[in-house]
Write an enzyme that holds these catalytic residues in place. Structure first.
Site, PDB file in Angstrom:
ATOM      1  N   GLY A  62       0.793  -1.233   0.000  1.00  0.00           N
ATOM      2  CA  GLY A  62       0.000   0.000   0.000  1.00  0.00           C
ATOM      3  C   GLY A  62       0.823   1.280   0.000  1.00  0.00           C
ATOM      4  N   SER A  63       2.029   1.244  -0.545  1.00  0.00           N
ATOM      5  CA  SER A  63       2.803   2.495  -0.571  1.00  0.00           C
ATOM      6  C   SER A  63       2.126   3.521  -1.488  1.00  0.00           C
ATOM      7  CB  SER A  63       4.258   2.243  -0.991  1.00  0.00           C
ATOM      8  OG  SER A  63       4.339   1.822  -2.329  1.00  0.00           O
ATOM      9  N   LYS A  85     -16.787 -14.519  -9.011  1.00  0.00           N
ATOM     10  CA  LYS A  85     -16.332 -13.120  -9.054  1.00  0.00           C
ATOM     11  C   LYS A  85     -17.528 -12.177  -9.093  1.00  0.00           C
ATOM     12  CE  LYS A  85     -12.571 -11.829 -11.212  1.00  0.00           C
ATOM     13  NZ  LYS A  85     -11.505 -11.257 -12.034  1.00  0.00           N
ATOM     14  N   MET A  90      -4.206  -6.734  -7.143  1.00  0.00           N
ATOM     15  CA  MET A  90      -3.641  -7.770  -8.023  1.00  0.00           C
ATOM     16  C   MET A  90      -4.719  -8.759  -8.480  1.00  0.00           C
ATOM     17  SD  MET A  90      -0.772  -6.408  -8.168  1.00  0.00           S
ATOM     18  CE  MET A  90       0.361  -7.483  -9.009  1.00  0.00           C
ATOM     19  N   ASN A 129      -5.929   2.773 -13.002  1.00  0.00           N
ATOM     20  CA  ASN A 129      -4.989   1.752 -12.509  1.00  0.00           C
ATOM     21  C   ASN A 129      -3.566   2.252 -12.685  1.00  0.00           C
ATOM     22  OD1 ASN A 129      -4.088  -0.902 -11.653  1.00  0.00           O
ATOM     23  ND2 ASN A 129      -3.525  -1.287 -13.773  1.00  0.00           N
ATOM     24  N   HIS A 178       0.320   0.941 -13.234  1.00  0.00           N
ATOM     25  CA  HIS A 178       1.024  -0.268 -13.668  1.00  0.00           C
ATOM     26  C   HIS A 178       2.517   0.047 -13.773  1.00  0.00           C
ATOM     27  CE1 HIS A 178       1.417  -4.197 -15.480  1.00  0.00           C
ATOM     28  NE2 HIS A 178       2.266  -3.651 -16.334  1.00  0.00           N
TER      29      HIS A 178
END
Ligand code: GAR
Length: 202
Positions: free
Chosen positions: A27-28, A80, A105, A122, A124
């Site tokens: 969680g940085s 899901k 993830m 997001n 990446h």
């Protein structure tokens, strides 16, 4: 995405946009965004952390910022669709405007996508479209590239393939994978808050 305007007597007041952050690990990036919201360098508030891993350190970080967390175990749901339905309910309860995937993830499915398409960002750790997937830093390092970088993009129904919002690159000629990772995180912590702000100001 401008702030919502509300009329109050003769004045117009602006309410802050609400973010939900999704994370699975340390969680940085969550920390960088939470600090930016606290300082006012992001004009928004984090209304909810969504986490799919009860042991993730990001949960401790959220407690420090007094940010509510919804933790779920995907294995406890039959599909899901079922856990994403619950997530969407939590997001709607918290009146979330924009979702930011900060080290989440997991591939986003149609249920979540339908509810937040065009409003889901997001981060990446590669220069997309190169090195998609869950091991981008290792893949780029092992390939031997000399230009690394970070991408912030919108989520769509492809893997790491949505519209690119921002990218930042750096050259590296050393031999340490850890140095590459450290530089990537340093860039992420600046780029993600910048990209969120740009998106909110559109
Ligand atoms: C970040 O490097 C982020 O780019 C990456 O996970 C890390 C999370 O770090 N995301 C992906 O690889 C998504 N495919 P953090 O938990 O310290 O923010």
């Amino acid at each position: 995405m401008r702030p919502k305007a509300q009329c109050f007597w003769s004045h117009t007041i602006f309410t802050m946009k609400k973010l939900a952050l999704f994370a699975s690990g340390s969680g940085s990036n969550f920390q960088a965004i939470a600090e930016a919201c606290q300082k006012g360098t992001i004009q928004a508030e984090i209304a909810l952390l969504v986490c799919d891993n009860a042991n993730a350190f990001v949960i401790e970080r959220a407690k420090e910022f007094h940010i509510p967390t919804f933790t779920f175990n995907p294995k406890q749901y039959a599909s899901k669709e079922l856990f994403e339905t619950e997530i969407v309910n939590r997001l709607q309860e918290a009146q979330v405007d924009v979702v930011c995937l900060a080290g989440y993830m997991r591939i986003v499915g149609p249920t979540l996508l339908k509810a937040y398409q065009g409003r889901m960002l997001n981060i990446h750790p590669s220069l997309l479209p190169s090195f998609k997937g869950a091991h981008a830093i290792d893949d780029a390092f092992n390939f031997g590239v000399k230009v690394f970088g970070v991408t912030v993009h919108l989520i769509d129904d492809t893997i790491d393939g949505g519209v690119i919002l921002m990218q930042r690159a750096f050259e590296y000629y050393g031999t340490s994978r850890d140095e590459v990772e450290a530089e990537i995180h340093k860039i992420e912590h600046q780029l993600f808050p910048e990209a969120i702000n740009r998106f909110l100001e559109q």
